[in-house]
Design a protein around this motif. Structure first.
Motif, PDB file in Angstrom:
ATOM      1  N   GLN A  96       0.648  -1.173   0.027  1.00  0.00           N
ATOM      2  CA  GLN A  96       0.068  -0.012  -0.041  1.00  0.00           C
ATOM      3  C   GLN A  96       0.914   1.256  -0.041  1.00  0.00           C
ATOM      4  N   HIS A  97       0.513   2.285  -0.587  1.00  0.00           N
ATOM      5  CA  HIS A  97       1.225   3.456  -0.647  1.00  0.00           C
ATOM      6  C   HIS A  97      -0.336   4.544  -0.950  1.00  0.00           C
ATOM      7  N   GLY A  98      -0.503   5.133   0.277  1.00  0.00           N
ATOM      8  CA  GLY A  98      -1.739   6.280  -0.001  1.00  0.00           C
ATOM      9  C   GLY A  98      -2.808   5.370  -0.293  1.00  0.00           C
ATOM     10  N   ARG A  99      -3.675   5.748  -1.064  1.00  0.00           N
ATOM     11  CA  ARG A  99      -4.940   4.834  -1.562  1.00  0.00           C
ATOM     12  C   ARG A  99      -4.589   3.797  -2.482  1.00  0.00           C
ATOM     13  N   TRP A 100      -3.313   3.358  -3.010  1.00  0.00           N
ATOM     14  CA  TRP A 100      -2.880   2.734  -3.955  1.00  0.00           C
ATOM     15  C   TRP A 100      -2.485   1.457  -3.244  1.00  0.00           C
ATOM     16  N   THR A 101      -2.933   0.242  -3.872  1.00  0.00           N
ATOM     17  CA  THR A 101      -2.581  -1.116  -3.481  1.00  0.00           C
ATOM     18  C   THR A 101      -2.303  -2.111  -4.556  1.00  0.00           C
ATOM     19  N   PHE A 102      -1.582  -2.952  -4.196  1.00  0.00           N
ATOM     20  CA  PHE A 102      -0.613  -3.627  -5.352  1.00  0.00           C
ATOM     21  C   PHE A 102      -0.560  -4.955  -5.134  1.00  0.00           C
ATOM     22  N   THR A 125      12.609   9.657  -3.412  1.00  0.00           N
ATOM     23  CA  THR A 125      11.395   9.806  -2.423  1.00  0.00           C
ATOM     24  C   THR A 125      10.494   8.747  -2.318  1.00  0.00           C
ATOM     25  N   LEU A 126      10.130   8.098  -3.211  1.00  0.00           N
ATOM     26  CA  LEU A 126       9.192   7.011  -3.078  1.00  0.00           C
ATOM     27  C   LEU A 126       9.866   5.701  -2.610  1.00  0.00           C
ATOM     28  N   ARG A 127      11.535   5.366  -2.903  1.00  0.00           N
ATOM     29  CA  ARG A 127      12.247   4.380  -2.379  1.00  0.00           C
ATOM     30  C   ARG A 127      12.189   4.318  -0.763  1.00  0.00           C
ATOM     31  N   ALA A 128      12.201   5.684  -0.468  1.00  0.00           N
ATOM     32  CA  ALA A 128      12.040   5.523   1.103  1.00  0.00           C
ATOM     33  C   ALA A 128      11.040   4.816   2.029  1.00  0.00           C
ATOM     34  N   GLY A 129      10.047   4.511   1.101  1.00  0.00           N
ATOM     35  CA  GLY A 129       8.747   3.899   1.461  1.00  0.00           C
ATOM     36  C   GLY A 129       8.816   2.406   1.551  1.00  0.00           C
ATOM     37  N   ILE A 130       9.582   1.848   0.864  1.00  0.00           N
ATOM     38  CA  ILE A 130       9.872   0.615   0.938  1.00  0.00           C
ATOM     39  C   ILE A 130      10.124  -0.319   2.091  1.00  0.00           C
ATOM     40  N   GLN A 131       9.508  -1.202   2.529  1.00  0.00           N
ATOM     41  CA  GLN A 131       9.716  -1.924   4.048  1.00  0.00           C
ATOM     42  C   GLN A 131      10.211  -2.932   3.965  1.00  0.00           C
ATOM     43  N   GLY A 132       9.917  -4.027   2.843  1.00  0.00           N
ATOM     44  CA  GLY A 132      10.270  -5.416   2.830  1.00  0.00           C
ATOM     45  C   GLY A 132      11.233  -5.722   1.823  1.00  0.00           C
ATOM     46  N   THR A 133      11.672  -6.876   1.556  1.00  0.00           N
ATOM     47  CA  THR A 133      12.695  -7.647   0.839  1.00  0.00           C
ATOM     48  C   THR A 133      12.298  -8.198  -0.629  1.00  0.00           C
TER      49      THR A 133
END
Length: 285
Positions: A96-102, A125-133
């Motif tokens: 999830q990013h904001g209203r977007w799900t994938f 800026t978006l790359r900083a939101g990655i949490q997993g692997t």
């Protein structure tokens, strides 16, 4: 490899049968795809409600509990068979990013070898939101980067803009990972939504569509421009009935906010796409 499910309807509807009680529901499929699950549902709130589990859906009471309570006009669900990344919550789809799900069904070829090059495609800026692997989450952020290059992603985006960003993601990733005459190719069945627009792609995995009624009994997808009451997208037909229609290889299908059906090929959407030159990507969140 995984299994994905997307549901878009003109009226809020229950998805419990598709997820739990159909002959080939996601719960049944999770006996093989046992490495976590996730469900995202869109309602009156600004953001979707997303639930994840790390175990097999068929033995996790939370999967059936969440499924039984979901009644929505837009639902995305996923069951995981881990190929890249450990079995843990941060690697469970939907992302999830904001209203977007994938969600993603497939595997990026030799991801460990190519991960740095794929991450380089993502706006910092978006790359900083990655949490997993996982390869899947990085494909999501490549998609968001391509989408943000043309549209403010916190606002409604035309369905063709979503489809084009998805096709560009497939083209960019496959250009890095795939080699001529070498199999397997990267498998990239993607499904993405903001709760209104829903778009899915097929590459090297099966993908099926149903309109929830008799329109697909001939084995043909809906005509482009047809306004639907429902669109259901799934990695497999959920009950073996005749109304599940396969999506063509390298095709992208979807509905706009008015549930009008659209269909493209990846070459049609990305054929004249030129990879971006190094530098900042416009990002409006």
């Amino acid at each position: 490899m995984c299994r994905l499910f997307g549901f878009r309807s003109s009226v809020p509807s229950a998805v419990h049968p598709s997820l739990v009680t159909e002959k080939n529901s996601l719960l049944i499929q999770s006996r093989e795809h046992k490495d976590g699950w996730g469900i995202a549902a869109y309602g009156a709130e600004a953001l979707p409600l997303v639930a994840h589990g790390v175990g097999p859906a068929h033995s996790d009471p939370d999967f059936e509990r969440v499924s039984s309570r979901v009644s929505s006009h837009t639902v995305v669900a996923h069951i995981r068979l881990a190929s890249v990344g450990a079995v843990e919550l941060r690697n469970s789809h939907p992302f999830q990013h904001g209203r977007w799900t994938f969600v993603h069904n497939g595997t990026v070829r030799e991801f460990a070898k190519h991960s740095a090059d794929i991450e380089a495609l993502i706006c910092p800026t978006l790359r900083a939101g990655i949490q997993g692997t996982t390869d899947s989450e990085r494909c999501f952020y490549v998609f968001l980067t391509r989408l943000a290059a043309r549209h403010p992603i916190a606002h409604p985006v035309p369905v063709e803009g979503v489809a084009r960003a998805l096709a560009e993601t497939m083209s960019l990733v496959s250009a890095i990972t795939d080699e001529p005459q070498v199999q397997p190719r990267s498998a990239m069945n993607f499904l993405v939504t903001d709760g209104e627009v829903m778009v899915a792609s097929r590459r090297n995995r099966t993908l099926f569509v149903s309109t929830g009624g008799a329109r697909c009994t001939t084995g043909a997808l809906p005509e482009v421009g047809t306004r639907l009451e429902q669109l259901i997208v799934s990695s497999e037909s959920l009950c073996g009935g005749p109304y599940w229609t396969p999506v063509g290889e390298e095709d992208v299908i979807g509905v706009d906010a008015g549930l009008v059906f659209h269909r493209w090929s990846v070459p049609e959407l990305a054929g004249d796409f030129q990879p971006p030159t190094p530098g900042p990507t416009r990002h409006a969140a």
